[in-house]
Design a protein around this motif. Structure first.
Motif, short mmCIF file in Angstrom:
data_model
loop_
_atom_site.label_atom_id
_atom_site.label_comp_id
_atom_site.label_asym_id
_atom_site.label_seq_id
_atom_site.Cartn_x
_atom_site.Cartn_y
_atom_site.Cartn_z
N TRP A 149 0.83 -1.21 0.00
CA TRP A 149 0.00 0.00 0.00
C TRP A 149 0.86 1.26 0.00
O TRP A 149 0.47 2.28 -0.56
N ASP A 160 -4.81 -7.21 -10.59
CA ASP A 160 -4.77 -8.66 -10.43
C ASP A 160 -5.58 -9.31 -11.56
O ASP A 160 -6.13 -8.63 -12.42
N ASP A 163 -11.85 -11.17 -12.48
CA ASP A 163 -12.83 -12.12 -11.97
C ASP A 163 -13.45 -12.88 -13.17
O ASP A 163 -13.65 -12.30 -14.23
N SER A 175 -11.63 -4.37 -8.97
CA SER A 175 -11.03 -5.21 -7.93
C SER A 175 -10.71 -4.38 -6.69
O SER A 175 -9.96 -3.40 -6.77
N LYS A 176 -11.23 -4.83 -5.55
CA LYS A 176 -10.89 -4.16 -4.28
C LYS A 176 -9.51 -4.60 -3.78
O LYS A 176 -8.90 -3.90 -2.97
N THR A 177 -9.04 -5.74 -4.24
CA THR A 177 -7.74 -6.23 -3.81
C THR A 177 -6.61 -5.40 -4.40
O THR A 177 -5.72 -4.93 -3.68
N SER A 178 -6.63 -5.22 -5.70
CA SER A 178 -5.57 -4.43 -6.35
C SER A 178 -5.95 -2.97 -6.52
O SER A 178 -5.14 -2.15 -6.97
N ARG A 179 -7.19 -2.63 -6.16
CA ARG A 179 -7.71 -1.26 -6.28
C ARG A 179 -7.55 -0.74 -7.71
O ARG A 179 -6.99 0.31 -7.98
N PRO A 203 -19.27 1.69 2.81
CA PRO A 203 -18.52 0.82 1.91
C PRO A 203 -19.12 0.75 0.51
O PRO A 203 -20.32 0.96 0.32
N GLU A 206 -20.42 -4.84 -3.17
CA GLU A 206 -19.81 -5.84 -4.04
C GLU A 206 -20.90 -6.65 -4.73
O GLU A 206 -21.98 -6.82 -4.20
N HIS A 282 -15.49 -6.81 -6.99
CA HIS A 282 -15.08 -8.04 -6.32
C HIS A 282 -13.80 -7.82 -5.52
O HIS A 282 -13.12 -6.82 -5.68
N TRP A 283 -13.45 -8.82 -4.69
CA TRP A 283 -12.18 -8.81 -3.99
C TRP A 283 -11.17 -9.57 -4.83
O TRP A 283 -11.50 -10.40 -5.65
#
Length: 283
Positions: A149, A160, A163, A175-179, A203, A206, A282-283
């Motif tokens: 981060w 990433d 999905d 993607s919430k993981t890689s923003r 929030p 999703e 998604h995450w």
């Protein structure tokens, strides 16, 4: 001529004195006292030491100055105009010691150059503004290795894998993981941008949605804040440009919307996306 024992002794003494350069006085065989005799013996001269310019004129080393002992300048790792993962880490470490407040962006710009100069000057290093090996080692010794981060505080993080729900049709794949947000058509990524999401209290939802309304110059009626290039997908939540995200990065958050900091990119995206296109968060 007959020589008495005393005369022979005097003669031997005279020879020894001549060899040593001494002064001799005494009496001869006649019993008379003689004047001192000074014998000068030439001394062997010692040649002066050779000067640095002496020697064989054909010898290329003759007369040459001694080799320089000054250290070679440290190798430059990054300088203004460079970009990449190394520059991003440099900026993240400069942020840790409060010499840089923007970024990391991954581009060695004027602000990065100025921060490096300040860091170098504070530690007695040449103020070049270029990150050489010495500057880099000094900075690394004072900081910790930046995490994911920290490196992508201002975006630019690699996306990433998409999905599986994004692999067909026209999709805003978020993607919430890689923003990151990918704009995809039939599994092919056309555009990737960095995004920011809502806070813990508000929030970003999703799931799978679709764009139901586009508003180029939208202003939020709930928060009275501008939401240009808004593409609504779930109630009041939309993908839109955020000047705050562009200025402060991930230091802030949205009220649930998906913020984009690259205005040119979202303007181009807004022109391509249609009502009814799929949105996957998604995450």
């Amino acid at each position: 001529m007959r020589t008495t024992g005393m005369g022979r002794g005097f003669a031997a003494l005279l020879v020894l004195a001549m060899a040593c350069g001494c002064t001799v006085q005494g009496t001869g065989g006649d019993g008379k006292r003689h004047l001192p005799v000074r014998i000068e013996v030439p001394q062997r001269s010692t040649p002066p030491p050779a000067s640095p310019s002496d020697g064989d004129p054909d010898d290329p080393k003759a007369g040459s100055a001694p080799p320089s002992t000054s250290a070679a300048p440290a190798a430059v790792l990054w300088s203004r105009g460079d970009s990449g993962r190394g520059v991003r880490e440099l900026q993240a470490r400069l942020r840790q010691v409060a010499w840089l407040y923007d970024g990391p962006t991954g581009s060695y710009d004027d602000l990065t150059e100025r921060a490096v100069k300040g860091f170098q000057g504070k530690r007695g290093l040449p103020r070049t503004g270029k990150t050489d090996a010495v500057t880099w080692q000094r900075l690394k010794a004072m900081t910790h290795e930046p995490g994911k981060w920290e490196l992508y505080l201002m975006g630019g993080q690699p996306a990433d894998a998409p999905d599986p729900r994004c692999l067909t049709g026209r999709v805003l794949c978020i993607s919430k993981t890689s923003r990151t947000l990918r704009w995809m058509i039939d599994g092919r990524t056309l555009t990737t941008v960095s995004v920011r999401f809502g806070s813990v209290g508000t929030p970003t939802r999703e799931g799978v949605f679709s764009v139901y309304w586009k508003s180029r110059h939208h202003v939020s009626t709930l928060y009275d804040s501008p939401m240009p290039y808004a593409m609504f997908f779930s109630g009041g939540q939309a993908v839109h440009y955020s000047a705050d995200f562009a200025a402060r990065g991930y230091a802030g958050a949205s009220h649930g919307c998906v913020n984009v900091r690259d205005e040119a990119a979202i303007a181009n995206l807004f022109a391509q996306v249609r009502n009814g296109d799929k949105v996957v968060v998604h995450w």
